[in-house]
Motif scaffolding. Structure first.
Motif, PDB file in Angstrom:
ATOM      1  N   GLN A   1       0.824  -1.206   0.000  1.00 38.88           N
ATOM      2  CA  GLN A   1       0.000   0.000   0.000  1.00 38.88           C
ATOM      3  C   GLN A   1       0.858   1.257   0.000  1.00 38.88           C
ATOM      4  O   GLN A   1       0.532   2.235  -0.662  1.00 38.88           O
ATOM      5  CB  GLN A   1      -0.952  -0.004   1.198  1.00 38.88           C
ATOM      6  N   ARG A   2       1.964   1.190   0.756  1.00 35.56           N
ATOM      7  CA  ARG A   2       2.858   2.344   0.770  1.00 35.56           C
ATOM      8  C   ARG A   2       3.381   2.613  -0.638  1.00 35.56           C
ATOM      9  O   ARG A   2       3.409   3.755  -1.095  1.00 35.56           O
ATOM     10  CB  ARG A   2       4.043   2.080   1.718  1.00 35.56           C
ATOM     11  N   THR A   3       3.788   1.529  -1.325  1.00 39.85           N
ATOM     12  CA  THR A   3       4.298   1.689  -2.684  1.00 39.85           C
ATOM     13  C   THR A   3       3.215   2.221  -3.613  1.00 39.85           C
ATOM     14  O   THR A   3       3.464   3.081  -4.453  1.00 39.85           O
ATOM     15  CB  THR A   3       4.825   0.336  -3.210  1.00 39.85           C
ATOM     16  N   GLU A   4       1.967   1.711  -3.433  1.00 36.31           N
ATOM     17  CA  GLU A   4       0.873   2.177  -4.275  1.00 36.31           C
ATOM     18  C   GLU A   4       0.650   3.671  -4.124  1.00 36.31           C
ATOM     19  O   GLU A   4       0.477   4.393  -5.105  1.00 36.31           O
ATOM     20  CB  GLU A   4      -0.428   1.468  -3.888  1.00 36.31           C
ATOM     21  N   VAL A   5       0.638   4.113  -2.865  1.00 42.07           N
ATOM     22  CA  VAL A   5       0.423   5.533  -2.615  1.00 42.07           C
ATOM     23  C   VAL A   5       1.553   6.344  -3.249  1.00 42.07           C
ATOM     24  O   VAL A   5       1.327   7.381  -3.875  1.00 42.07           O
ATOM     25  CB  VAL A   5       0.320   5.820  -1.098  1.00 42.07           C
ATOM     26  N   SER A   6       2.796   5.828  -3.103  1.00 38.98           N
ATOM     27  CA  SER A   6       3.932   6.510  -3.717  1.00 38.98           C
ATOM     28  C   SER A   6       3.750   6.593  -5.226  1.00 38.98           C
ATOM     29  O   SER A   6       3.980   7.630  -5.840  1.00 38.98           O
ATOM     30  CB  SER A   6       5.227   5.758  -3.417  1.00 38.98           C
TER      31      SER A   6
ATOM     32  N   ILE B   1       9.995  15.298  -5.509  1.00 38.29           N
ATOM     33  CA  ILE B   1       9.031  14.643  -4.616  1.00 38.29           C
ATOM     34  C   ILE B   1       9.635  14.363  -3.255  1.00 38.29           C
ATOM     35  O   ILE B   1       8.962  13.873  -2.363  1.00 38.29           O
ATOM     36  CB  ILE B   1       8.441  13.366  -5.235  1.00 38.29           C
ATOM     37  N   ASN B   2      10.919  14.682  -3.111  1.00 37.93           N
ATOM     38  CA  ASN B   2      11.545  14.568  -1.807  1.00 37.93           C
ATOM     39  C   ASN B   2      11.581  13.131  -1.300  1.00 37.93           C
ATOM     40  O   ASN B   2      11.234  12.844  -0.163  1.00 37.93           O
ATOM     41  CB  ASN B   2      10.791  15.473  -0.805  1.00 37.93           C
ATOM     42  N   TRP B   3      11.975  12.201  -2.176  1.00 34.67           N
ATOM     43  CA  TRP B   3      12.077  10.805  -1.772  1.00 34.67           C
ATOM     44  C   TRP B   3      13.521  10.370  -1.788  1.00 34.67           C
ATOM     45  O   TRP B   3      14.344  10.948  -2.488  1.00 34.67           O
ATOM     46  CB  TRP B   3      11.315   9.895  -2.748  1.00 34.67           C
ATOM     47  N   GLN B   4      13.750   9.255  -1.059  1.00 35.14           N
ATOM     48  CA  GLN B   4      15.084   8.680  -1.118  1.00 35.14           C
ATOM     49  C   GLN B   4      15.236   7.880  -2.405  1.00 35.14           C
ATOM     50  O   GLN B   4      14.256   7.424  -2.988  1.00 35.14           O
ATOM     51  CB  GLN B   4      15.315   7.791   0.092  1.00 35.14           C
ATOM     52  N   LYS B   5      16.484   7.684  -2.786  1.00 33.96           N
ATOM     53  CA  LYS B   5      16.802   7.034  -4.063  1.00 33.96           C
ATOM     54  C   LYS B   5      16.097   5.686  -4.237  1.00 33.96           C
ATOM     55  O   LYS B   5      15.486   5.410  -5.259  1.00 33.96           O
ATOM     56  CB  LYS B   5      18.327   6.815  -4.162  1.00 33.96           C
ATOM     57  N   VAL B   6      16.171   4.848  -3.174  1.00 36.43           N
ATOM     58  CA  VAL B   6      15.625   3.487  -3.281  1.00 36.43           C
ATOM     59  C   VAL B   6      14.147   3.528  -3.616  1.00 36.43           C
ATOM     60  O   VAL B   6      13.640   2.817  -4.480  1.00 36.43           O
ATOM     61  CB  VAL B   6      15.833   2.728  -1.953  1.00 36.43           C
ATOM     62  N   ARG B   7      13.445   4.399  -2.900  1.00 37.72           N
ATOM     63  CA  ARG B   7      11.999   4.466  -3.060  1.00 37.72           C
ATOM     64  C   ARG B   7      11.662   4.965  -4.465  1.00 37.72           C
ATOM     65  O   ARG B   7      10.785   4.419  -5.134  1.00 37.72           O
ATOM     66  CB  ARG B   7      11.424   5.402  -2.010  1.00 37.72           C
TER      67      ARG B   7
END
Lengths: 386, 245
Positions: free
Chosen positions: A291-296, A322-328
């Motif tokens: 779900q976290r990935t879906e929202v992302s 989007i202010n995310w880390q590389k992995v995400r």
């Protein structure tokens, strides 16, 4: 296998089935602790019954002891109704008193007869085959097999006849009352069956471990199904499985059979608790991650949809925007690519028509608060598949 | 609306632990009205419904449904309890919950068959929940759960419907869907009695209203008695609502 071994396993299995049936409804009614109370407080009933009948397998003893179980429930409800203490407190007040009266009675009167506290607490399944039922000189099997078999038939008969009523009053007491199915009658019926089963089972698994056979199989089944009939079926399967595997575990360890059966129940619950497909801990954690990935993903797609300017859609700059880390960012980018939602040309990310449609629909559902439809949409767009 | 009295309540007093929550209620509900019961929290609205349905025992007074006791007229009455009164994690499906509405006509021991299933499916269709019939009930949204409860009452094919806050926690679409079904029921000559919270919608949704606050304040047609005077008497504060004609 000797015939005694087969008989022991048969008795243990029948006890497991007889316990699983009322146990399922106790769990659904959130009354698991009541079975604990009943199993302890039948002790004085058993002792008094034993003084009268001098036979631990007498039907009169079973009825007397079961009556003590029902009296426990009445007392708990009476104390609770005064509003001075809560239900769990009322249970904690009633059953130790009744239980200790039983303990004192055994100590004073029954020391010299075959009724000791150990047997009452954890049962003596290994001895069950030695107490035979002889009818006109013919040995028809162990007495406790006949007793628990009779109780089981009685329970199944009631379950088949009143399944509809049990289900209704367990789910919605108010509707049951308004339709003319007295919830009180069904409640005390269930309490009586639970008490009779407990008394019938105490000989085999003891007054305390019978609680495990009532609650654990039902609690395990509850994690696996959303259908009441399947829950009953699974409870029975888990109960019987634990009874038989527990017996062989005890055989191997040379230890208490009731203790081994209960250990098996615990292990089984733990396994299901961890690995159940929908409600299990691991499945829940996995779903949360998904779900976290879906929202992302949605956030990412929405960002692409909102911005025409290439500066905002450059692969190298997405992290900052989007202010995310590389992995995400990488996970999300890969997921979007795999689902053909985006294309990358010269490091500029653009929505495909499919990605555009997906984003529009998702936003639509979120705005109109139709969360359920997002679930269907995920299937339509093959998200997280192959 | 006819001249028949669907529900008659005489001198009803109900107490919890010797504290009266309903005091000497006299109420006549004519056949064919769509009636709201309004009042502040703790006014005894749900208690009134539960006492009429025999779920709670009054300490005084009597209730009659078309002139006879509730026990004799059970088949004429359907009840939609508050959504929060049941455990939605119970292992069952939407269709199965609706089928429970048929249990009353079946009586003890007899099991639901094809006929009951068909009726349940029709009721699900009416509330727009047919596509969700095999969904486990915890997987439904609040509005969908409320529609399932409504379908369960519809399947009883009763003359009088009692509903305890059917609009609580539902979205606007469901609220409109529900009120349309209630209005259809009234058109078909049924009597519908609803515990209601939103005073603003009373004139729009209902044609009859009862003001309740432990005692009965007033009962009658919305156009005659839904006014600031009765609202103030019921809610205790100087209450003003603008009623759109």
């Amino acid at each position: 296998m000797s015939s005694a071994q087969i008989e022991i396993q048969l008795i243990a299995s029948l006890v497991a089935i007889a316990c699983a049936i009322p146990g399922t409804f106790l769990v659904l009614r959130k009354m698991a602790m009541i079975s604990d109370a009943i199993s302890h407080s039948i002790l004085p009933g058993i002792v008094v019954g034993f003084f009268i009948t001098q036979d631990l397998n007498s039907p009169l003893l079973i009825l007397l002891a079961a009556l003590t179980g029902v009296i426990t429930v009445v007392l708990v409800e009476y104390i609770q109704k005064t509003g001075l203490v809560k239900e769990d407190t009322a249970i904690g007040l009633v059953f130790p008193v009744l239980f200790s009266i039983g303990v004192l009675m055994i100590a004073k009167k029954a020391n010299d007869v075959h009724l000791d506290i150990d047997a009452v607490l954890v049962g003596e399944l290994a001895l069950a085959p030695f107490d035979r039922l002889i009818i006109s000189g013919v040995d028809v099997g162990p007495k406790s097999l006949w007793i628990i078999g009779g109780i089981l038939l009685f329970t199944i008969g009631l379950l088949v006849a009143f399944f509809k009523e049990l289900k209704l009053s367990t789910f919605d007491k108010g509707l049951a009352a308004s339709l003319g199915f007295s919830p009180a009658i069904i409640h005390y019926g269930l309490m009586s069956v639970s008490s009779i089963t407990t008394v019938g089972a105490f000989d085999a698994v003891g007054a305390i471990l019978v609680v495990a056979l009532m609650i654990a199989p039902a609690a395990t089944a509850y994690l696996l199904t959303t259908d009441l009939k399947k829950m009953l079926g699974l409870s029975i399967v888990f109960g019987v499985f634990s009874a038989i595997s527990g017996y062989w575990f005890a055989h191997w360890l040379d230890a208490s059979i009731a203790g081994s059966i209960t250990t098996m129940l615990g292990v089984l619950f733990l396994l299901v608790y961890l690995f159940a497909p929908n409600k299990g801990v691991i499945a829940v954690l996995y779903r949360e991650k998904q779900q976290r990935t879906e929202v992302s993903l949605l956030t990412f797609l929405l960002h692409l949809k909102n911005h025409d300017e290439e500066r905002e859609r450059h692969v190298n700059h997405l992290n900052e925007h989007i202010n995310w880390q590389k992995v995400r960012s990488k996970t999300v980018l890969e997921l979007a690519l795999k689902n053909n939602m985006i294309v990358i040309n010269n490091n500029i990310v653009s929505l495909t028509s499919k990605g555009d449609e997906f984003t529009t629909q998702a936003i639509d559902y979120i705005i109109t608060n139709e969360d359920a439809q997002i679930e269907d949409m995920k299937d339509d767009f093959f998200l997280f598949r192959g | 609306m006819s001249n028949k009295i669907a529900v008659q309540v005489d001198d009803l007093t109900v107490a919890y632990n010797y504290k009266p929550v309903l005091w000497d209620i006299d109420l006549e509900i004519p056949e064919g009205v769509l009636m709201a019961i309004v009042g502040p929290n703790g006014a005894g609205k749900s208690t009134l419904i539960k006492s009429i349905l025999g779920i709670l025992k009054p300490i005084a007074g009597s209730v009659s449904i078309y002139g006879k006791s509730y026990n004799k007229q059970r088949s004429l009455v359907a009840y939609v309890p508050q959504k929060g009164s049941v455990d939605w994690d119970f292992p069952t499906t939407a269709l199965d919950v609706v089928m429970m509405g048929t249990y009353g006509s079946l009586g003890w021991i007899k099991r639901p068959r094809q006929k009951q299933k068909k009726a349940a499916l029709e009721a699900l269709e009416k509330v727009g929940m047919l596509p969700f019939k095999n969904r486990q009930i915890s997987q439904l949204s609040g509005g969908q759960q409320q529609r399932i409860f409504l379908a369960r009452a519809l399947v009883q094919d009763a003359s009088i419907y009692f509903m305890d806050e059917p609009f609580q926690g539902v979205d606007a679409t469901t609220e409109i869907a529900i009120i349309n079904i209630l209005k259809e029921l009234r058109k078909a000559g049924k009597t519908v009695i609803v515990v209601h919270h939103d005073l603003q919608t009373v004139p729009e949704y209902f044609d009859w209203v009862t003001f309740l606050n432990v005692k009965k304040i007033a009962t009658g047609p919305v156009k005659d008695i839904f006014n600031d005077d009765n609202l103030t008497k019921t809610y205790g504060i100087n209450y003003k609502v603008s009623i759109q004609e």
